[in-house]
Design a protein around this motif. Structure first.
Motif, PDB file in Angstrom:
ATOM      1  N   GLU A  54       0.820  -1.218   0.000  1.00 25.21           N
ATOM      2  CA  GLU A  54       0.000   0.000   0.000  1.00 25.21           C
ATOM      3  C   GLU A  54       0.853   1.267   0.000  1.00 25.21           C
ATOM      4  OE1 GLU A  54      -3.154   0.663  -0.388  1.00 25.21           O
ATOM      5  OE2 GLU A  54      -3.662  -1.460  -0.504  1.00 25.21           O
ATOM      6  N   LEU A  55       1.809   1.329   0.940  1.00 23.66           N
ATOM      7  CA  LEU A  55       2.589   2.564   1.079  1.00 23.66           C
ATOM      8  C   LEU A  55       3.558   2.748  -0.097  1.00 23.66           C
ATOM      9  CD1 LEU A  55       3.297   2.832   4.918  1.00 23.66           C
ATOM     10  CD2 LEU A  55       1.275   3.487   3.620  1.00 23.66           C
ATOM     11  N   SER A  56       4.093   1.642  -0.608  1.00 18.48           N
ATOM     12  CA  SER A  56       4.989   1.752  -1.772  1.00 18.48           C
ATOM     13  C   SER A  56       4.211   2.236  -2.990  1.00 18.48           C
ATOM     14  CB  SER A  56       5.626   0.394  -2.090  1.00 18.48           C
ATOM     15  OG  SER A  56       6.431  -0.022  -1.025  1.00 18.48           O
ATOM     16  N   GLN A  57       2.987   1.735  -3.144  1.00 19.01           N
ATOM     17  CA  GLN A  57       2.184   2.178  -4.296  1.00 19.01           C
ATOM     18  C   GLN A  57       1.742   3.626  -4.136  1.00 19.01           C
ATOM     19  OE1 GLN A  57      -0.627  -1.215  -4.937  1.00 19.01           O
ATOM     20  NE2 GLN A  57       0.656  -1.626  -6.717  1.00 19.01           N
ATOM     21  N   ASN A  58       1.617   4.103  -2.901  1.00 20.23           N
ATOM     22  CA  ASN A  58       1.344   5.537  -2.703  1.00 20.23           C
ATOM     23  C   ASN A  58       2.496   6.374  -3.266  1.00 20.23           C
ATOM     24  OD1 ASN A  58      -1.134   5.297  -1.536  1.00 20.23           O
ATOM     25  ND2 ASN A  58      -0.452   5.658   0.567  1.00 20.23           N
ATOM     26  N   VAL A  59       3.728   5.935  -2.980  1.00 21.58           N
ATOM     27  CA  VAL A  59       4.904   6.649  -3.512  1.00 21.58           C
ATOM     28  C   VAL A  59       4.878   6.576  -5.041  1.00 21.58           C
ATOM     29  CG1 VAL A  59       7.434   6.724  -3.623  1.00 21.58           C
ATOM     30  CG2 VAL A  59       6.297   6.181  -1.454  1.00 21.58           C
ATOM     31  N   SER A  60       4.656   5.385  -5.559  1.00 27.21           N
ATOM     32  CA  SER A  60       4.649   5.188  -7.007  1.00 27.21           C
ATOM     33  C   SER A  60       3.596   6.053  -7.700  1.00 27.21           C
ATOM     34  CB  SER A  60       4.388   3.703  -7.297  1.00 27.21           C
ATOM     35  OG  SER A  60       4.396   3.468  -8.674  1.00 27.21           O
ATOM     36  N   ASN A  61       2.425   6.172  -7.067  1.00 23.71           N
ATOM     37  CA  ASN A  61       1.312   6.896  -7.699  1.00 23.71           C
ATOM     38  C   ASN A  61       1.353   8.408  -7.481  1.00 23.71           C
ATOM     39  OD1 ASN A  61       0.197   4.496  -8.580  1.00 23.71           O
ATOM     40  ND2 ASN A  61      -1.090   4.247  -6.781  1.00 23.71           N
ATOM     41  N   TYR A  62       1.869   8.830  -6.331  1.00 23.70           N
ATOM     42  CA  TYR A  62       1.662  10.240  -5.970  1.00 23.70           C
ATOM     43  C   TYR A  62       2.931  11.085  -5.805  1.00 23.70           C
ATOM     44  CZ  TYR A  62      -2.991   8.375  -5.032  1.00 23.70           C
ATOM     45  OH  TYR A  62      -4.198   7.757  -5.159  1.00 23.70           O
ATOM     46  N   GLU A  64       5.798  13.565  -6.282  1.00 20.67           N
ATOM     47  CA  GLU A  64       5.944  14.677  -7.231  1.00 20.67           C
ATOM     48  C   GLU A  64       7.247  14.593  -8.020  1.00 20.67           C
ATOM     49  OE1 GLU A  64       3.917  17.009  -8.301  1.00 20.67           O
ATOM     50  OE2 GLU A  64       2.295  16.241  -7.042  1.00 20.67           O
ATOM     51  N   ASN A  65       8.159  13.751  -7.540  1.00 20.58           N
ATOM     52  CA  ASN A  65       9.371  13.461  -8.307  1.00 20.58           C
ATOM     53  C   ASN A  65       9.107  12.136  -9.023  1.00 20.58           C
ATOM     54  OD1 ASN A  65      11.924  13.056  -9.285  1.00 20.58           O
ATOM     55  ND2 ASN A  65      12.866  12.667  -7.280  1.00 20.58           N
ATOM     56  N   THR A  93       8.459   5.188   4.327  1.00 22.52           N
ATOM     57  CA  THR A  93       8.577   5.691   2.956  1.00 22.52           C
ATOM     58  C   THR A  93       8.783   7.198   3.016  1.00 22.52           C
ATOM     59  OG1 THR A  93       6.174   6.008   2.750  1.00 22.52           O
ATOM     60  CG2 THR A  93       7.077   3.934   1.925  1.00 22.52           C
ATOM     61  N   LYS A  94       9.456   7.726   1.998  1.00 24.93           N
ATOM     62  CA  LYS A  94       9.692   9.170   1.933  1.00 24.93           C
ATOM     63  C   LYS A  94       9.608   9.582   0.467  1.00 24.93           C
ATOM     64  CE  LYS A  94      13.256  12.593   3.038  1.00 24.93           C
ATOM     65  NZ  LYS A  94      14.599  12.799   3.629  1.00 24.93           N
ATOM     66  N   ASN A  95       8.801  10.617   0.205  1.00 26.29           N
ATOM     67  CA  ASN A  95       8.716  11.107  -1.175  1.00 26.29           C
ATOM     68  C   ASN A  95       8.365  12.578  -1.215  1.00 26.29           C
ATOM     69  OD1 ASN A  95       5.976   9.682  -0.469  1.00 26.29           O
ATOM     70  ND2 ASN A  95       5.471  11.229  -2.016  1.00 26.29           N
ATOM     71  N   GLN A  96       8.578  13.146  -2.390  1.00 31.96           N
ATOM     72  CA  GLN A  96       8.333  14.576  -2.583  1.00 31.96           C
ATOM     73  C   GLN A  96       6.837  14.823  -2.795  1.00 31.96           C
ATOM     74  OE1 GLN A  96      11.430  16.291  -5.045  1.00 31.96           O
ATOM     75  NE2 GLN A  96       9.942  17.698  -5.916  1.00 31.96           N
ATOM     76  N   VAL A  97       6.318  15.839  -2.136  1.00 33.73           N
ATOM     77  CA  VAL A  97       4.902  16.215  -2.314  1.00 33.73           C
ATOM     78  C   VAL A  97       4.794  17.727  -2.472  1.00 33.73           C
ATOM     79  CG1 VAL A  97       3.979  14.276  -0.965  1.00 33.73           C
ATOM     80  CG2 VAL A  97       4.509  16.423   0.186  1.00 33.73           C
ATOM     81  N   LYS A  98       3.677  18.177  -3.058  1.00 33.58           N
ATOM     82  CA  LYS A  98       3.422  19.618  -3.102  1.00 33.58           C
ATOM     83  C   LYS A  98       3.169  20.087  -1.680  1.00 33.58           C
ATOM     84  CE  LYS A  98       1.208  19.800  -7.598  1.00 33.58           C
ATOM     85  NZ  LYS A  98      -0.048  19.529  -8.235  1.00 33.58           N
ATOM     86  N   LYS A  99       3.532  21.342  -1.403  1.00 31.30           N
ATOM     87  CA  LYS A  99       3.344  21.876  -0.052  1.00 31.30           C
ATOM     88  C   LYS A  99       1.870  21.756   0.373  1.00 31.30           C
ATOM     89  CE  LYS A  99       3.947  26.065   2.595  1.00 31.30           C
ATOM     90  NZ  LYS A  99       3.881  27.519   2.476  1.00 31.30           N
ATOM     91  N   THR A 100       0.974  22.043  -0.561  1.00 26.45           N
ATOM     92  CA  THR A 100      -0.460  21.985  -0.241  1.00 26.45           C
ATOM     93  C   THR A 100      -0.901  20.548   0.051  1.00 26.45           C
ATOM     94  OG1 THR A 100      -0.811  21.974  -2.633  1.00 26.45           O
ATOM     95  CG2 THR A 100      -1.232  24.044  -1.498  1.00 26.45           C
ATOM     96  N   ASP A 101      -0.311  19.590  -0.667  1.00 26.85           N
ATOM     97  CA  ASP A 101      -0.657  18.182  -0.426  1.00 26.85           C
ATOM     98  C   ASP A 101      -0.106  17.700   0.916  1.00 26.85           C
ATOM     99  OD1 ASP A 101      -2.051  18.010  -2.756  1.00 26.85           O
ATOM    100  OD2 ASP A 101      -0.417  17.120  -3.912  1.00 26.85           O
ATOM    101  N   ALA A 102       1.041  18.262   1.317  1.00 30.06           N
ATOM    102  CA  ALA A 102       1.614  17.895   2.627  1.00 30.06           C
ATOM    103  C   ALA A 102       0.640  18.272   3.737  1.00 30.06           C
ATOM    104  CB  ALA A 102       2.952  18.596   2.834  1.00 30.06           C
ATOM    105  N   GLU A 103      -0.020  19.410   3.566  1.00 26.40           N
ATOM    106  CA  GLU A 103      -1.002  19.838   4.581  1.00 26.40           C
ATOM    107  C   GLU A 103      -2.196  18.877   4.609  1.00 26.40           C
ATOM    108  OE1 GLU A 103      -1.737  23.835   3.308  1.00 26.40           O
ATOM    109  OE2 GLU A 103       0.275  24.492   3.903  1.00 26.40           O
ATOM    110  N   ILE A 104      -2.651  18.465   3.430  1.00 26.87           N
ATOM    111  CA  ILE A 104      -3.789  17.526   3.357  1.00 26.87           C
ATOM    112  C   ILE A 104      -3.399  16.181   3.979  1.00 26.87           C
ATOM    113  CG2 ILE A 104      -5.261  16.210   1.757  1.00 26.87           C
ATOM    114  CD1 ILE A 104      -4.997  18.676  -0.175  1.00 26.87           C
TER     115      ILE A 104
END
Lengths: 176, 128
Positions: A54-62, A64-65, A93-104
């Motif tokens: 689940e968490l790996s696919q979150n990185v794969s899908n979302y 920003e890099n 897991t660690k991945n890049q997100v938009k600042k606005t998405d980090a808040e969500i």
């Protein structure tokens, strides 16, 4: 931010560490190894496998890099780390997100951490029924991770610049 | 209508094996399901069941033997169950069996949630 990871100060063994694009072929091979690397703690490893996917696919899908494959398929880039402690596994897991998405994401983690199992089950049903489906999936991976592990999410946002941050997420899976 | 047959491969364990048989009225999904672009994989299966309910209208049995499915796949399975529930409400004869490993109690809870969300009765059967 939540920091309830009591195992973090104990001696750990790194089982897996990776930084790069999260191709499904890699996720699958890593996941299969996690499930099969030994016969001990089989129930914990079943849960670990499910949370890992689940968490790996979150990185794969979302993330920003990302890499583009054949100019069509978007594969997220990020990091993962799986550690084994005496009494638990810890998956990050660690991945890049938009600042606005980090808040969500932070709000979602707070909501999930504030919910008991019954409330999580309600949230999961509600979210799955109302999710737009298609490319967005069910959007219940975080809820599922907490329902399976019965531990709270640990999360951290590190600012990269005005537009982007790194989002780190850790789930602890008890062996017993 | 044509049958759908998809075989699994050790190199792509994230795709389930699928057998949808028009003449027998039996659909089976087995193995594991955590592919990318989940909806793209399930859309032909969803459309097949819609067509069956609309044109064939005979009894239909769905056997699910998934050891693991990710949350995106659960959304697609729920879509299938909702279509079957509509078919049943319109007079169609439907049976859903879910085979599970008794050492995986989380799956039982998942199936209970599918029942509650879709309104479709699901028979839980232990893997032999």
């Amino acid at each position: 931010m939540v920091d309830t990871n009591t195992v973090s100060t104990m001696t750990s063994k790194t089982i897996l560490s990776y930084n790069g694009p999260f191709y499904i072929e890699l996720i699958s091979v890593f996941g299969t190894n996690i499930r099969n690397f030994n016969d001990a703690y089989s129930n914990a490893r079943k849960k670990l496998f499910k949370i890992f996917i689940e968490l790996s696919q979150n990185v794969s899908n979302y993330s920003e890099n990302f890499h583009m494959v054949n100019n069509v398929q978007r594969i997220g880039v990020g990091e993962l780390s799986l550690k084994e402690f005496d009494t638990a596994y810890s998956f990050t897991t660690k991945n890049q997100v938009k600042k606005t998405d980090a808040e969500i994401l932070t709000e979602r983690c707070e909501l999930v951490n504030a919910s008991d199992q019954m409330k999580l089950r309600e949230l999961k049903r509600e979210q799955r029924l109302n999710s737009p489906g298609e490319k967005f999936g069910a959007r219940i991976g975080l809820i599922q991770a907490v329902m399976l592990s019965k531990n709270k999410l640990e999360y951290k946002v590190d600012k990269i610049n005005e537009d982007f941050s790194y989002f780190s997420l850790t789930v602890t899976i008890d062996k017993y | 209508m044509e049958n759908i047959t998809l075989t699994s491969s050790p190199t792509t364990p994230y795709f389930p094996e699928v057998s949808f048989d028009v003449d027998k009225g039996i659909c089976e999904i087995s193995g594991e399901s955590y592919m990318e672009e989940t909806y793209k994989f399930y859309l032909p299966l969803i459309n097949w069941i819609k067509d069956y309910a609309k044109h064939i209208k005979k009894s239909l049995e769905l056997n699910i033997k998934l050891i693991y499915l990710n949350t995106s796949s659960t959304k697609c399975i729920l879509d299938i169950l909702e279509i079957l529930k509509d078919f049943e409400d319109e007079g169609g004869k439907v049976k859903v069996n879910w085979y599970y490993d008794k050492s995986d109690p989380d799956m039982v809870e998942e199936v209970e949630d599918f029942e509650a969300e879709s309104g479709m009765k699901i028979e839980l059967i232990e893997f032999e």
